[in-house]
Design a protein around this motif. Structure first.
Motif, PDB file in Angstrom:
ATOM      1  N   THR A   1       1.129  -0.865   0.426  1.00  0.00           N
ATOM      2  CA  THR A   1      -0.353   0.156   0.220  1.00  0.00           C
ATOM      3  C   THR A   1       0.935   1.487  -0.139  1.00  0.00           C
ATOM      4  N   ASP A   2       0.175   2.074   0.036  1.00  0.00           N
ATOM      5  CA  ASP A   2       1.054   3.651  -0.201  1.00  0.00           C
ATOM      6  C   ASP A   2       2.229   3.234   1.249  1.00  0.00           C
ATOM      7  N   LYS A   3       0.948   3.476   2.455  1.00  0.00           N
ATOM      8  CA  LYS A   3       1.833   3.656   4.110  1.00  0.00           C
ATOM      9  C   LYS A   3       3.282   2.188   3.570  1.00  0.00           C
ATOM     10  N   ASP A   4       2.839   0.944   2.868  1.00  0.00           N
ATOM     11  CA  ASP A   4       3.870   0.060   3.407  1.00  0.00           C
ATOM     12  C   ASP A   4       4.946   0.759   1.852  1.00  0.00           C
ATOM     13  N   ARG A   5       5.341   1.569   1.028  1.00  0.00           N
ATOM     14  CA  ARG A   5       5.884   1.881   0.303  1.00  0.00           C
ATOM     15  C   ARG A   5       6.601   3.193   1.256  1.00  0.00           C
ATOM     16  N   ALA A   6       6.049   4.126   2.377  1.00  0.00           N
ATOM     17  CA  ALA A   6       6.706   5.192   2.762  1.00  0.00           C
ATOM     18  C   ALA A   6       7.023   4.436   3.512  1.00  0.00           C
ATOM     19  N   ASP A   7       7.018   3.067   4.446  1.00  0.00           N
ATOM     20  CA  ASP A   7       7.357   2.155   5.348  1.00  0.00           C
ATOM     21  C   ASP A   7       8.605   1.241   5.339  1.00  0.00           C
ATOM     22  N   LEU A   8       8.447   1.189   3.943  1.00  0.00           N
ATOM     23  CA  LEU A   8      10.021   0.383   2.945  1.00  0.00           C
ATOM     24  C   LEU A   8      11.191   1.549   3.155  1.00  0.00           C
ATOM     25  N   ASP A   9      10.792   2.439   2.003  1.00  0.00           N
ATOM     26  CA  ASP A   9      11.938   3.895   2.335  1.00  0.00           C
ATOM     27  C   ASP A   9      12.473   3.588   3.609  1.00  0.00           C
ATOM     28  N   ALA A  10      11.365   3.794   4.533  1.00  0.00           N
ATOM     29  CA  ALA A  10      12.338   5.275   5.855  1.00  0.00           C
ATOM     30  C   ALA A  10      13.023   3.576   6.525  1.00  0.00           C
ATOM     31  N   VAL A  11      12.188   1.955   6.171  1.00  0.00           N
ATOM     32  CA  VAL A  11      13.867   1.297   6.638  1.00  0.00           C
ATOM     33  C   VAL A  11      14.371   1.172   5.862  1.00  0.00           C
ATOM     34  N   LEU A  12      14.759   1.270   4.708  1.00  0.00           N
ATOM     35  CA  LEU A  12      15.866   0.974   3.766  1.00  0.00           C
ATOM     36  C   LEU A  12      16.833   2.387   4.230  1.00  0.00           C
ATOM     37  N   ALA A  13      16.016   3.519   4.628  1.00  0.00           N
ATOM     38  CA  ALA A  13      17.160   4.796   4.488  1.00  0.00           C
ATOM     39  C   ALA A  13      18.379   4.354   6.189  1.00  0.00           C
ATOM     40  N   THR A  14      17.104   3.551   7.223  1.00  0.00           N
ATOM     41  CA  THR A  14      18.153   3.312   7.832  1.00  0.00           C
ATOM     42  C   THR A  14      19.361   2.835   7.863  1.00  0.00           C
ATOM     43  N   ASN A  15      19.560   1.474   6.961  1.00  0.00           N
ATOM     44  CA  ASN A  15      20.663   0.335   6.541  1.00  0.00           C
ATOM     45  C   ASN A  15      20.812  -0.608   8.060  1.00  0.00           C
ATOM     46  N   GLU A  16      20.080  -0.595   8.686  1.00  0.00           N
ATOM     47  CA  GLU A  16      19.957  -1.210   9.993  1.00  0.00           C
ATOM     48  C   GLU A  16      19.247  -2.433   9.758  1.00  0.00           C
ATOM     49  N   VAL A  17      18.185  -2.354   8.769  1.00  0.00           N
ATOM     50  CA  VAL A  17      16.709  -3.759   9.083  1.00  0.00           C
ATOM     51  C   VAL A  17      17.504  -4.521   8.882  1.00  0.00           C
ATOM     52  N   ASP A  18      17.070  -5.852   8.884  1.00  0.00           N
ATOM     53  CA  ASP A  18      18.093  -7.261   7.752  1.00  0.00           C
ATOM     54  C   ASP A  18      16.450  -7.853   7.648  1.00  0.00           C
ATOM     55  N   TRP A  19      15.759  -7.676   8.084  1.00  0.00           N
ATOM     56  CA  TRP A  19      14.861  -8.097   7.247  1.00  0.00           C
ATOM     57  C   TRP A  19      13.278  -7.431   7.282  1.00  0.00           C
TER      58      TRP A  19
END
Length: 479
Positions: free
Chosen positions: A172-190
Motif C-alpha cells: 500500500t502507499d503506507k507500506d511504500r513509505a515504511d519500506l523507504d524509511a526502513v531502507l534509509a536506516t541501513n540497519e534492518v535485516d529483514w
C-alpha cells in the motif's frame, strides 16, 4: 553469549518492551532477533528502537537481527448509522460503493479492488470470521450477499476473502513509505510482507530493496498455498502467520499446513518462522497453558528455524517470562531422545551445487568422526544457510566479515555467528577458526572441528574446501 539451543526466538517489541533496558532483558532471556510491527510503529519510533537494539548488540557482543513487519492492505467495511447492526442468517446484505452510512441492508466497502474481483459463490468473512457472507451476485459496484452465519456487524470491521484473488499487489502507499524509511536506516535485516498471494507480489519489493534486506513472505492467504513453491523460490524466508491463515482456512487445516510449509522451506534451505498465539495466555499470566507448550514444542520438533512472540512480548504483562519460557521449551525439546530421529527423518537430498555438496560432506564427516563443531566461513550467508539445511547435531559456527550477514543469519536454525575479518591464508583460516570456536565455548582443546571455506579466500560464493583441524592447548589449530 551462546545459546544452548538451535531454534531461534523472534520477539516483537511494543509498549511493554520498547525501552533499552527491557530489550536487553529480552535478549538475555533468549530473544535472538526483534520484530518491529510497522502497523503500530511510527518512523521515529522505528528509528529509536533500532538505535536501542544496536546499543544492546554492542554491549552483548552478539549480532542481533531486526525484522520490520509491513502492515499490508487492511480491508475494512465502512461505518453504520448506529455504529452496528444486527443481522439474521439467510437475509440479504449488500456491500457497495455508496459512501452513505450503512444500515441493516447494506454498508459501504471502500475497496474497489474487492468490488471488481469478487464472484458469485465467493465467501466474505467479516471481523475475523465472526460474520460469514456468501456472494450471490457482483457487478463491480456492489456485492449482494446472503448471511450464512453470524448476527452482528459494526464499524470498520476487517474483511477476509479466502476465495478471491485480488488484482493488487501487497504494498500500500503506507507500506511504500515504511519500506523507504526502513531502507534509509541501513540497519534492518529483514522485511516481512503481509498478505502475499502470488510470487509476483515479491517483484516490486525486491526491486525497491535491491538486496539490502532479506524478504520474508508471510503466508496467511489460501491463494499463497496454491503457489507456495514459487513463493518460496522468490523469498529469502517464510513466516507461517497462523492468525489470518486460520481465519481464511478451516482451523483444523492449519496444523497440517504448518508442517507442510516448514518441510517445504527445509527442502529449499530457506528459514521459516512459526508465528501467532504461541504463548497467548502469557499476555496476562506468568505461565502458559499445557496446550501452548505443546504448540511451541511441535514447531521445534518439526525443525522450524524460529518461533515468534507477538503480543506476549510487545504488550503483555510478562514479556521476559514469555521469552524465557519459549527458550526453555525449545531447549528441552532439543534434548528429547526422539528429537534427532524426527529431524533426521525429514532430511532431503542436496541440490546439485557446490555449496550443498560441501555442506552435506561436512555434516557426514562431523557425524562419522564425532567432531565438535562445523565452522563455515561465509560472506553472503549462503554457505551458512546450506549448512543449517542439513540440521547437523553438532554446533554450527558461522564466521563472516560482513556484520549484515551475521545479523541476517540470526534467524537461521543452529547458527552461531561471529564477525571476523577474512583469513589471510590457509594457516590463518585454521588458526582463526580454532581460536574462535574455543573462545565461544563450542569446543575445547583436544577436540577436532571441520572447516568449510572457499579458495581463493574471501571470494563470495566460492565454498569449495573442507579442512579437519585439531584444537591445541593454546587454542591454535593443527591438521
Amino acid at each position: 553469549m551462546r545459546r544452548n539451543r538451535k531454534a531461534k526466538i523472534l520477539a516483537t517489541l511494543g509498549p511493554a518492551s520498547n525501552e533499552e533496558a527491557m530489550i536487553q532483558k529480552l535478549h538475555e532471556a533468549g530473544a535472538d532477533l526483534f520484530r518491529i510491527n510497522m502497523s503500530h510503529a511510527s518512523h521515529d519510533m522505528m528509528r529509536t528502537l533500532i538505535e536501542r537494539i544496536r546499543s544492546v548488540e554492542a554491549r552483548c557482543g552478539r549480532p542481533i537481527g531486526i525484522l520490520a513487519d509491513l502492515q499490508g492492505p487492511k480491508l475494512r467495511v465502512g461505518k453504520f448509522v448506529d455504529s452496528k447492526v444486527d443481522l439474521v442468517p439467510g437475509q440479504t446484505f449488500t456491500l457497495d460503493d455508496n459512501e452513505a452510512l450503512g444500515d441493516k441492508t447494506r454498508v459501504f466497502l471502500p475497496h474497489p479492488e474487492i468490488l471488481e474481483a469478487v464472484k458469485a459463490g465467493d465467501r466474505l468473512l467479516i471481523d475475523d470470521g465472526k460474520l460469514h457472507l456468501r456472494a450471490e451476485s457482483a457487478d463491480g459496484k456492489s456485492i449482494v450477499c446472503t448471511v450464512v452465519s453470524g448476527t452482528k456487524i459494526s464499524d470498520r470491521k476487517g474483511v477476509s476473502l479466502p476465495d478471491t484473488l485480488l488484482g493488487v499487489g501487497v504494498l500500500t502507499d503506507k507500506d511504500r513509505a515504511d519500506l523507504d524509511a526502513v531502507l534509509a536506516t541501513n540497519e534492518v535485516d529483514w522485511v516481512a510482507l503481509s498478505f502475499v498471494q502470488r510470487p509476483e507480489d515479491l517483484i516490486e519489493v525486491r526491486k525497491i530493496s535491491g538486496g539490502r534486506v532479506g524478504l520474508m513472505s508471510k503466508i496467511e492467504k489460501p491463494q499463497a498455498i496454491e503457489r507456495i513453491d514459487e513463493i518460496i523460490e522468490l523469498s529469502d524466508a517464510l513466516m507461517v502467520a497462523r492468525g489470518d491463515l486460520g481465519v481464511e482456512m478451516p482451523l483444523e487445516a492449519v496444523p497440517g499446513l504448518q508442517k507442510q510449509l516448514i518441510r517445504a522451506c527445509r527442502r529449499a534451505g530457506k528459514p521459516v518462522v512459526v508465528a501467532t498465539q504461541m504463548l497467548e495466555s502469557m499476555i496476562s499470566a506468568p505461565v502458559p497453558t499445557r496446550a501452548e507448550v505443546s504448540d511451541v514444542a511441535t514447531a521445534v520438533f518439526e525443525g522450524a528455524d524460529a518461533v515468534m512472540l507477538s503480543a506476549e512480548s510487545a504488550s503483555g504483562d510478562y514479556p521476559v517470562e514469555a521469552v524465557a519460557t519459549m527458550s526453555s521449551i525449545a531447549s528441552k525439546v532439543e534434548t528429547d531422545p526422539h528429537y534427532s530421529g524426527i529431524i533426521y527423518a525429514q532430511r532431503t537430498p542436496p541440490e546439485a551445487t557446490g555449496a550443498d555438496a560441501i555442506s552435506l560432506a561436512a555434516h557426514q564427516i562431523a557425524e562419522t568422526l564425532k567432531l565438535s563443531a562445523i565452522v563455515c566461513y561465509t560472506s553472503s550467508g549462503n554457505t551458512g544457510l546450506r549448512t543449517a539445511r542439513e540440521r547437523p547435531q553438532v554446533p554450527i559456527l558461522a564466521l563472516s566479515p560482513v556484520i549484515q550477514t551475521a545479523r541476517r543469519l540470526s534467524v537461521v536454525w543452529g547458527m552461531h555467528c561471529v564477525v571476523t575479518s577474512d583469513a589471510t591464508d590457509l594457516d590463518d583460516m585454521v588458526n582463526r577458526a580454532c581460536r574462535i570456536v574455543a573462545s565461544e565455548g563450542l569446543a575445547n582443546p583436544g577436540d577436532r572441528i571441520i572447516i568449510s571455506a572457499g579458495v581463493p579466500l574471501g571470494t563470495p560464493g566460492a565454498t569449495n574446501m573442507l579442512r579437519i583441524a585439531y584444537i591445541s592447548e593454546d587454542g591454535a589449530g593443527g591438521v
